[in-house]
Scaffold this motif. Structure first.
Motif, PDB file in Angstrom:
ATOM      1  N   MET A  97       0.843  -1.069  -0.066  1.00  0.00           N
ATOM      2  CA  MET A  97      -0.130  -0.047  -0.068  1.00  0.00           C
ATOM      3  C   MET A  97       0.953   1.255   0.116  1.00  0.00           C
ATOM      4  O   MET A  97       1.764   1.511   0.793  1.00  0.00           O
ATOM      5  N   GLN A  98       0.548   2.138  -1.088  1.00  0.00           N
ATOM      6  CA  GLN A  98       1.356   3.363  -1.055  1.00  0.00           C
ATOM      7  C   GLN A  98       0.617   4.553  -0.757  1.00  0.00           C
ATOM      8  O   GLN A  98      -0.467   4.531  -0.991  1.00  0.00           O
ATOM      9  N   PRO A  99       1.033   5.580  -0.124  1.00  0.00           N
ATOM     10  CA  PRO A  99       0.263   6.582   0.347  1.00  0.00           C
ATOM     11  C   PRO A  99       0.119   7.542  -1.234  1.00  0.00           C
ATOM     12  O   PRO A  99       0.519   7.567  -1.968  1.00  0.00           O
ATOM     13  N   LEU A 100      -1.086   8.203  -0.903  1.00  0.00           N
ATOM     14  CA  LEU A 100      -1.432   9.114  -2.131  1.00  0.00           C
ATOM     15  C   LEU A 100      -0.325  10.217  -2.039  1.00  0.00           C
ATOM     16  O   LEU A 100       0.219  10.678  -1.087  1.00  0.00           O
ATOM     17  N   LYS A 101       0.101  10.451  -3.368  1.00  0.00           N
ATOM     18  CA  LYS A 101       1.242  11.307  -3.597  1.00  0.00           C
ATOM     19  C   LYS A 101       0.754  12.641  -4.198  1.00  0.00           C
ATOM     20  O   LYS A 101       0.103  12.406  -5.098  1.00  0.00           O
ATOM     21  N   ILE A 102       0.866  13.885  -3.558  1.00  0.00           N
ATOM     22  CA  ILE A 102       0.353  15.095  -4.024  1.00  0.00           C
ATOM     23  C   ILE A 102       1.567  15.990  -4.045  1.00  0.00           C
ATOM     24  O   ILE A 102       2.124  16.324  -3.219  1.00  0.00           O
ATOM     25  N   VAL A 103       1.402  16.508  -5.191  1.00  0.00           N
ATOM     26  CA  VAL A 103       2.700  17.845  -5.549  1.00  0.00           C
ATOM     27  C   VAL A 103       1.984  19.007  -6.016  1.00  0.00           C
ATOM     28  O   VAL A 103       0.989  18.987  -6.957  1.00  0.00           O
ATOM     29  N   ILE A 104       2.209  20.108  -5.302  1.00  0.00           N
ATOM     30  CA  ILE A 104       1.773  21.347  -5.620  1.00  0.00           C
ATOM     31  C   ILE A 104       2.814  22.203  -6.090  1.00  0.00           C
ATOM     32  O   ILE A 104       3.692  22.375  -5.180  1.00  0.00           O
ATOM     33  N   VAL A 105       2.564  22.945  -7.164  1.00  0.00           N
ATOM     34  CA  VAL A 105       3.529  23.945  -7.816  1.00  0.00           C
ATOM     35  C   VAL A 105       3.235  25.163  -7.527  1.00  0.00           C
ATOM     36  O   VAL A 105       2.078  25.652  -8.041  1.00  0.00           O
ATOM     37  N   GLY A 106       3.878  26.027  -6.686  1.00  0.00           N
ATOM     38  CA  GLY A 106       3.529  27.409  -6.370  1.00  0.00           C
ATOM     39  C   GLY A 106       3.436  27.283  -4.863  1.00  0.00           C
ATOM     40  O   GLY A 106       2.319  26.950  -4.215  1.00  0.00           O
ATOM     41  N   GLY A 107       4.302  28.389  -4.166  1.00  0.00           N
ATOM     42  CA  GLY A 107       4.417  28.565  -2.699  1.00  0.00           C
ATOM     43  C   GLY A 107       3.609  30.001  -2.423  1.00  0.00           C
ATOM     44  O   GLY A 107       4.019  30.597  -1.730  1.00  0.00           O
ATOM     45  N   GLY A 108       2.392  30.313  -3.105  1.00  0.00           N
ATOM     46  CA  GLY A 108       1.737  31.387  -2.637  1.00  0.00           C
ATOM     47  C   GLY A 108       0.603  30.939  -1.803  1.00  0.00           C
ATOM     48  O   GLY A 108       0.508  29.760  -1.180  1.00  0.00           O
ATOM     49  N   ALA A 109      -0.337  31.966  -1.867  1.00  0.00           N
ATOM     50  CA  ALA A 109      -1.717  31.846  -0.880  1.00  0.00           C
ATOM     51  C   ALA A 109      -2.371  30.622  -1.350  1.00  0.00           C
ATOM     52  O   ALA A 109      -2.712  29.767  -0.485  1.00  0.00           O
ATOM     53  N   ALA A 110      -2.756  30.512  -2.629  1.00  0.00           N
ATOM     54  CA  ALA A 110      -3.494  29.256  -3.281  1.00  0.00           C
ATOM     55  C   ALA A 110      -2.669  27.896  -3.039  1.00  0.00           C
ATOM     56  O   ALA A 110      -3.234  26.902  -2.524  1.00  0.00           O
ATOM     57  N   GLY A 111      -1.317  27.969  -3.247  1.00  0.00           N
ATOM     58  CA  GLY A 111      -0.510  26.750  -2.998  1.00  0.00           C
ATOM     59  C   GLY A 111      -0.608  26.213  -1.524  1.00  0.00           C
ATOM     60  O   GLY A 111      -0.687  25.157  -1.419  1.00  0.00           O
ATOM     61  N   PHE A 112      -0.409  27.250  -0.715  1.00  0.00           N
ATOM     62  CA  PHE A 112      -0.247  26.734   0.714  1.00  0.00           C
ATOM     63  C   PHE A 112      -1.799  26.531   1.166  1.00  0.00           C
ATOM     64  O   PHE A 112      -1.874  25.466   2.163  1.00  0.00           O
ATOM     65  N   PHE A 113      -2.879  27.113   0.852  1.00  0.00           N
ATOM     66  CA  PHE A 113      -4.067  26.783   1.559  1.00  0.00           C
ATOM     67  C   PHE A 113      -4.571  25.383   0.842  1.00  0.00           C
ATOM     68  O   PHE A 113      -5.269  24.489   1.586  1.00  0.00           O
ATOM     69  N   ALA A 114      -4.175  24.995  -0.437  1.00  0.00           N
ATOM     70  CA  ALA A 114      -4.528  23.545  -1.168  1.00  0.00           C
ATOM     71  C   ALA A 114      -3.743  22.808  -0.373  1.00  0.00           C
ATOM     72  O   ALA A 114      -4.222  21.572  -0.071  1.00  0.00           O
TER      73      ALA A 114
END
Length: 420
Positions: free
Chosen positions: A1-18
């Motif tokens: 079992m592997q954990p769900l892997k999520i990558v977020i590109v962008g360290g602004g308001a939207a990126g952090f909140f997401a």
């Protein structure tokens, strides 16, 4: 079992909140946030003059969307799921209280954007988000390993490192890299142009009144061959021309018209919008009758600032030494005209402080606004200014970022659960 892997590109308001929403909704998910520069949350730091205008105190979605020149229809449903009141509650739950100012703008009670920056970074770390700065993305391969759950993405970083993930969120604001990746993945991008900006006015004598403000005025924008646009509100005269909420709103609604005209246009100003021309004429005739011996330049007869009044009577061709009793009918009519519909040539655009907002971005019809997932590429999400959404000044751009990011983060965290 592997954990769900999520990558977020962008360290602004939207990126952090997401990132926070995704990690919070799935404690087994691996969430990585990539920021190309060395500084996180750059726009948050400078917004609102360093105080961070978090949102606006309008808590009814139908009223809130009236403040978006582009994207209002798509946001209506999104705001029914996460709106300004939810933003206030979210920050309160993380120990940050907001206050409402007279014009509806909401700021942290500390009057410091660092409060918001610290809150977002601290909360992200608390939910085990991996924050990586100085990590530009070069390209994305969406077809590394397709499964019934969607695509597994391969992300090449400038350092040469390759990351793989199940879910990818682009929250890159108006950075061209985000648009390039989106196009590479098959999305269309509406051309980006400046949205919130001030007006450079060619009239040097007007610019010499820098610092004078009037509230309210009514503005009308005229560009040959285009429909006229109107806005009202406070106006500020600056050393380069015109600024203030009325100007910024007009620049937002007329962003594309301005761009197409090369930022050359005519703005008509009604300095006294509470009067129509007939009412104002009667008012001035009454003043002429009662104060005939007084110089027009010294006895204003209106609530306009003294320096502005003197400028406007000169612009109407009236000598400042003229007494009210000496004012000819034709000159009175010219004055009425100048006070209610004076025309000024716009010779270009300025900037609004250090904040830069654009209109344009990912075409909204290509995004599912219930989840912020791409309708073209499964597992790809968008949030914030990368979308073709922009609001007027007053906290509206941040609110669309919080909302779209929250919905994207929630969907990314919940949709797949644990991958096998």
């Amino acid at each position: 079992m592997q954990p769900l892997k999520i990558v977020i590109v962008g360290g602004g308001a939207a990126g952090f909140f997401a990132a926070i929403a995704a990690a919070k909704s799935n404690e087994n998910a691996s969430v990585i946030l990539l920021e190309a520069s060395r500084q996180l949350l750059a726009k948050v730091r400078i917004s609102g003059g360093g105080r961070c205008n978090v949102t606006h105190a309008l808590f009814e979605p139908k009223s809130f969307i009236q403040n978006y020149p582009r994207g209002s229809k798509a946001l209506l449903g999104a705001f029914s799921r996460f709106q300004a009141q939810d933003t206030v509650n979210w920050f309160a739950s993380e120990g940050v209280k907001l206050k409402t100012e007279a014009d509806g703008r909401m700021f942290p009670t500390t009057d410091s954007s660092e409060t918001i920056v610290d809150c977002l970074i601290k909360t992200a770390l608390a939910y085990r988000v991996q924050i990586r700065t100085g990590e530009p993305v070069v390209w994305v391969n969406p077809e590394l390993e397709a499964s019934e759950d969607g695509n597994r993405f391969e992300i090449l970083l400038k350092s040469g490192e390759i990351l793989r993930c199940d879910k990818l969120l682009l929250a890159t604001g108006s950075n061209p890299v985000g648009y390039r990746i989106a196009k590479q993945l098959g999305h269309q991008v509406e051309p980006t142009v400046p949205s919130l900006f001030t007006f450079n006015i060619l009239d040097q004598e007007l610019r010499e009144l820098a610092g004078v403000s009037v509230d309210p005025v009514q503005l009308r924008l005229s560009v040959p061959g285009k429909p006229q646009l109107e806005q009202s509100g406070p106006l500020l005269i600056t050393h380069w021309g015109l600024s203030g909420p009325a100007v910024l709103k007009l620049s937002a609604w007329g962003a594309r018209i301005f761009h197409e005209s090369g930022y050359k246009a005519t703005v008509t100003i009604n300095w006294l919008p509470d009067f129509n021309q007939d009412q104002l004429r009667k008012e001035l005739v009454q003043i002429k009758s009662e104060y005939g011996k007084r110089a027009i330049a010294l006895h204003r007869g209106t609530k306009l600032p003294h320096r502005l009044w003197q400028y406007l009577i000169s612009r109407a061709g009236i000598d400042r030494e003229t007494r009210w009793a000496e004012l000819l009918k034709k000159d009175l009519n010219k004055l009425v005209q100048e006070l209610t519909s004076g025309q000024f040539a716009i010779g270009g655009k300025g900037v609004f402080k250090d904040e830069f907002v654009t209109c344009g971005g990912i075409k909204l019809k290509e995004v599912n606004f219930k989840t912020m997932e791409s309708r073209l590429v499964k597992g790809l999400y968008f949030a914030g200014e990368i979308l073709d959404i922009d609001g007027i000044t007053g906290g509206f751009n941040f609110q669309s970022a919080w909302t779209t990011a929250y919905l994207a983060g929630l969907a990314m965290g919940q949709e797949l659960g644990i991958r096998s």
